[in-house]
Design a protein around this motif. Sequence first.
Motif, PDB file in Angstrom:
ATOM      1  N   ALA A 167       0.833  -1.208   0.000  1.00 26.76           N
ATOM      2  CA  ALA A 167       0.000   0.000   0.000  1.00 26.76           C
ATOM      3  C   ALA A 167       0.864   1.254   0.000  1.00 26.76           C
ATOM      4  O   ALA A 167       0.609   2.217  -0.732  1.00 26.76           O
ATOM      5  CB  ALA A 167      -0.940  -0.010   1.210  1.00 26.76           C
ATOM      6  N   ASP A 168       1.924   1.253   0.806  1.00 27.16           N
ATOM      7  CA  ASP A 168       2.811   2.419   0.904  1.00 27.16           C
ATOM      8  C   ASP A 168       3.612   2.641  -0.374  1.00 27.16           C
ATOM      9  O   ASP A 168       3.991   3.771  -0.688  1.00 27.16           O
ATOM     10  CB  ASP A 168       3.787   2.249   2.060  1.00 27.16           C
ATOM     11  N   LEU A 169       3.910   1.556  -1.089  1.00 26.88           N
ATOM     12  CA  LEU A 169       4.808   1.639  -2.244  1.00 26.88           C
ATOM     13  C   LEU A 169       4.085   1.808  -3.571  1.00 26.88           C
ATOM     14  O   LEU A 169       4.723   1.768  -4.625  1.00 26.88           O
ATOM     15  CB  LEU A 169       5.693   0.380  -2.293  1.00 26.88           C
ATOM     16  N   LEU A 170       2.789   2.003  -3.528  1.00 33.06           N
ATOM     17  CA  LEU A 170       2.048   2.199  -4.777  1.00 33.06           C
ATOM     18  C   LEU A 170       2.631   3.381  -5.550  1.00 33.06           C
ATOM     19  O   LEU A 170       2.801   4.470  -5.020  1.00 33.06           O
ATOM     20  CB  LEU A 170       0.567   2.454  -4.476  1.00 33.06           C
ATOM     21  N   GLY A 171       2.965   3.140  -6.807  1.00 32.02           N
ATOM     22  CA  GLY A 171       3.576   4.169  -7.640  1.00 32.02           C
ATOM     23  C   GLY A 171       5.063   3.981  -7.821  1.00 32.02           C
ATOM     24  O   GLY A 171       5.657   4.590  -8.711  1.00 32.02           O
ATOM     25  N   ALA A 172       5.666   3.153  -6.975  1.00 29.08           N
ATOM     26  CA  ALA A 172       7.090   2.824  -7.124  1.00 29.08           C
ATOM     27  C   ALA A 172       7.207   1.412  -7.697  1.00 29.08           C
ATOM     28  O   ALA A 172       6.378   0.552  -7.414  1.00 29.08           O
ATOM     29  CB  ALA A 172       7.802   2.897  -5.773  1.00 29.08           C
ATOM     30  N   ASN A 173       8.224   1.184  -8.489  1.00 31.30           N
ATOM     31  CA  ASN A 173       8.447  -0.147  -9.059  1.00 31.30           C
ATOM     32  C   ASN A 173       9.207  -1.028  -8.065  1.00 31.30           C
ATOM     33  O   ASN A 173      10.299  -1.527  -8.342  1.00 31.30           O
ATOM     34  CB  ASN A 173       9.211  -0.046 -10.381  1.00 31.30           C
TER      35      ASN A 173
END
Length: 251
Positions: A167-173
């Motif tokens: 959830a926290d890393l949404l938008g990062a690969n």
Amino acid sequence: MSDRLTVLITGATAGFGAALARAYAASGDRLVLVGRRTERLEALKAELGGEVHVVTLDVRDRKAVEEAMAALPAPFDAVDVLINNAGLALGLNPAPSADLDDWDTMIDTNIKGVTYMTRAMLPGMVARDRGHIINLGSVAGTYPYPGGNVYGGTKAFVHQFSLNLRADLLGANVRVTSIEPGMADTEFSTVRFGGDKERAAKVYEGMTPMSADDIANVIHWVSKTPRHLNINVLELMPVMQAFNAFAVKRG
């Protein structure tokens, strides 16, 4: 990301960790092997050859983790895959008679160690816009059993922590996977029973458990899937392990 990965494995001196090191070495990947037993780390490095960097480290020590990870030399510092494998179960006593020192050790290793290593690696992964956190959970985090108490609780944490990282890393690969095995024949039960190998062997008596290589091969495959694909949770059991009926105390 090229097919070749830089892979950091905690708890690399035995069991899943050593099997993982061999699997990644066989596919030509660069390795950072972390463990508490220097002699075993050096022996594994000599066995594997290739590009291997070893770090003697107790993942329960927050300051030591921060310092060791900040000091990784190039090119080992650009970690593509962190495998939080270090973990253990201690004892099988019911909660009223369990050893609090055992509880502390499991919490410090299975929870705090995972968070320390993850936090140390994540900023670099996000900055490079590539990476994969693979956490070793357990079916004990989903299915309770007598004596599982704190061990099961720590693995439930690993499961939920992994999902919350996503959830926290949404938008990062940066990918996150929780691998959740059932019965596997490694040093796990020997450690749980304080070195009693005979008692540990009885855990797997009359059935075929999974092996360290079985788990390592699955994790290796997970990390080699295309970057746009995230395997959130993967649960594994031997064919001869399933779920217990509800326990009912009568009379």
